[in-house]
Each structure stands twice: as structure tokens, then as C-alpha cells.
Design a protein around this motif. Structure first.
Motif, short mmCIF file in Angstrom:
data_model
loop_
_atom_site.label_atom_id
_atom_site.label_comp_id
_atom_site.label_asym_id
_atom_site.label_seq_id
_atom_site.Cartn_x
_atom_site.Cartn_y
_atom_site.Cartn_z
N PRO A 166 0.83 -1.21 0.00
CA PRO A 166 0.00 0.00 0.00
C PRO A 166 0.87 1.26 0.00
O PRO A 166 2.01 1.22 0.46
N PRO A 167 0.34 2.37 -0.50
CA PRO A 167 1.10 3.62 -0.49
C PRO A 167 1.57 3.98 0.93
O PRO A 167 0.81 3.88 1.89
N GLN A 168 2.83 4.38 1.03
CA GLN A 168 3.38 4.83 2.31
C GLN A 168 4.48 5.85 2.04
O GLN A 168 5.13 5.80 0.99
N ALA A 169 4.66 6.75 2.97
CA ALA A 169 5.66 7.80 2.82
C ALA A 169 7.06 7.22 2.84
O ALA A 169 7.32 6.23 3.53
N SER A 170 7.95 7.84 2.09
CA SER A 170 9.36 7.43 2.07
C SER A 170 10.04 8.00 3.30
O SER A 170 9.47 8.81 4.03
N GLY A 171 11.29 7.62 3.50
CA GLY A 171 12.06 8.14 4.62
C GLY A 171 12.53 9.56 4.40
O GLY A 171 12.90 10.25 5.33
#
Length: 189
Positions: free
Chosen positions: A50-55
Motif C-alpha cells: 500500500p502507499p506509504q511515505a518514504s524516509g
């Protein structure tokens, strides 16, 4: 003979209609479909998730979406080409219309990801991206948007991922600047 020939012609006619329909369905359009708005492309190498923010990155810790499939292809490149994917990203249309959106001013971009993280909290951020490394036939300018982690669930982002090879001859773009008015993207000073 006539019956067999008619059947073959009918089969290939049907095949061309099905193929054309498949292409039409794959080609994203900027319109609401079942309450979903197509907002761009995401490219990656790995296992679909699922879409998730990068570091981190140029826009900070956000989920990166590109307006051009060619830019997504650039990021969908890894040691194992069988794990190169391009995803069509959709958002809930009602929430997409409600959420604030803004272009990140160049003065903020030049300060790096931490400055962008602090810029306009709660806003989906837009910025130009370099064309370096893009193949011939790519759009003259490409753009990106960043969705912060807290906004991903609010927007109910979904990703329809397909192998990168599926997009081999695709050079589609949404051209985010052309959507300023339709999406109410602000230009802060």
C-alpha cells in the motif's frame, strides 16, 4: 468454408475490440470513476505494498507521485527487473477536492527535505522534477507531488500496480501545472 471464415473474422474483430477496450481502461483519465480520482504514477522496485511515505527525499518524507509515466519508470528500476512496477494512484474524489494543495516555492525546495516537511503542514505538495535520465519522447517538463503519511489514509490512496514492461511504449502525462485550477493548487509566495 464461408461459416469458418466468418467465424475467424468475427473472432479477430472481437479480439480487436477487447484489446482496444483493455487499452482504454488502462489509460488513466482525469475524471471521477466510482468516486476515485487518478492523481498520477508511482514507480518502484520491490514487492507491491500500500502507499506509504518514504524516509525522505527532495520533498521530504512523503509518498511520491509523478505526473508522467516516464518519471515513474525512472524510479521503477532495480537489480531484479521482475520487481520493477508502475502503479496508477487514485484518491477518494471528495477528499481530493477538499485537501489543500500547494506548489513548493523554489526558495523552500533549495533548502531541502526538512524545509519542505515544515512547509504548509497538512498540504499535498507539488514541485518540478529534473528531466535528467528520462528517455527520448518524454514530456518536456515533469512534475511530482508528495502526500504526507497522515494524508494517505484520509485520501484513501490506492495503487493499481503492473509490471514496468506494461508501460514500455507509454509516455502519458497529467501535466500538473495544467491542473492548477481544476485541483485548486495554490502558488504561495
Amino acid at each position: 468454408m464461408y461459416s469458418a471464415l466468418s467465424s475467424i473474422v468475427a473472432f479477430f474483430s472481437l479480439l480487436s475490440i477487447v484489446t482496444a477496450t483493455a487499452v482504454i481502461k488502462r489509460a488513466p483519465e482525469i475524471e471521477e470513476r466510482a468516486g476515485r480520482t487518478f492523481i498520477g504514477y508511482n514507480g518502484f522496485n520491490g514487492t507491491p505494498r500500500p502507499p506509504q511515505a518514504s524516509g525522505g527525499g527532495e520533498l521530504g518524507a512523503v509518498f511520491y507521485v509523478a505526473d508522467a509515466v516516464d518519471l515513474a519508470k525512472l524510479f521503477a528500476h532495480g537489480a531484479d527487473p521482475s520487481k520493477d512496477f508502475i502503479c496508477l494512484i487514485h484518491a477518494d474524489s471528495t477528499e481530493w477536492a477538499r485537501i489543500p494543495k500547494a506548489w513548493v516555492p523554489q526558495r523552500i525546495l533549495s533548502q531541502g527535505g526538512n524545509a519542505v516537511n515544515a512547509f504548509s503542514p497538512g498540504t499535498v505538495v507539488f514541485a518540478p522534477h529534473t528531466n535528467a535520465g528520462l528517455p527520448a519522447g518524454s514530456p518536456a517538463h515533469v512534475y511530482q507531488l508528495g502526500v504526507r503519511q497522515a494524508q494517505i489514509s484520509r485520501l484513501q490512496l490506492t495503487a493499481d500496480c503492473k509490471p514496468k514492461a506494461t508501460f514500455a511504449k507509454d509516455h502519458s502525462t497529467l501535466n500538473y501545472p495544467s491542473l492548477d485550477k481544476a485541483w485548486n493548487i495554490q502558488h504561495p509566495a
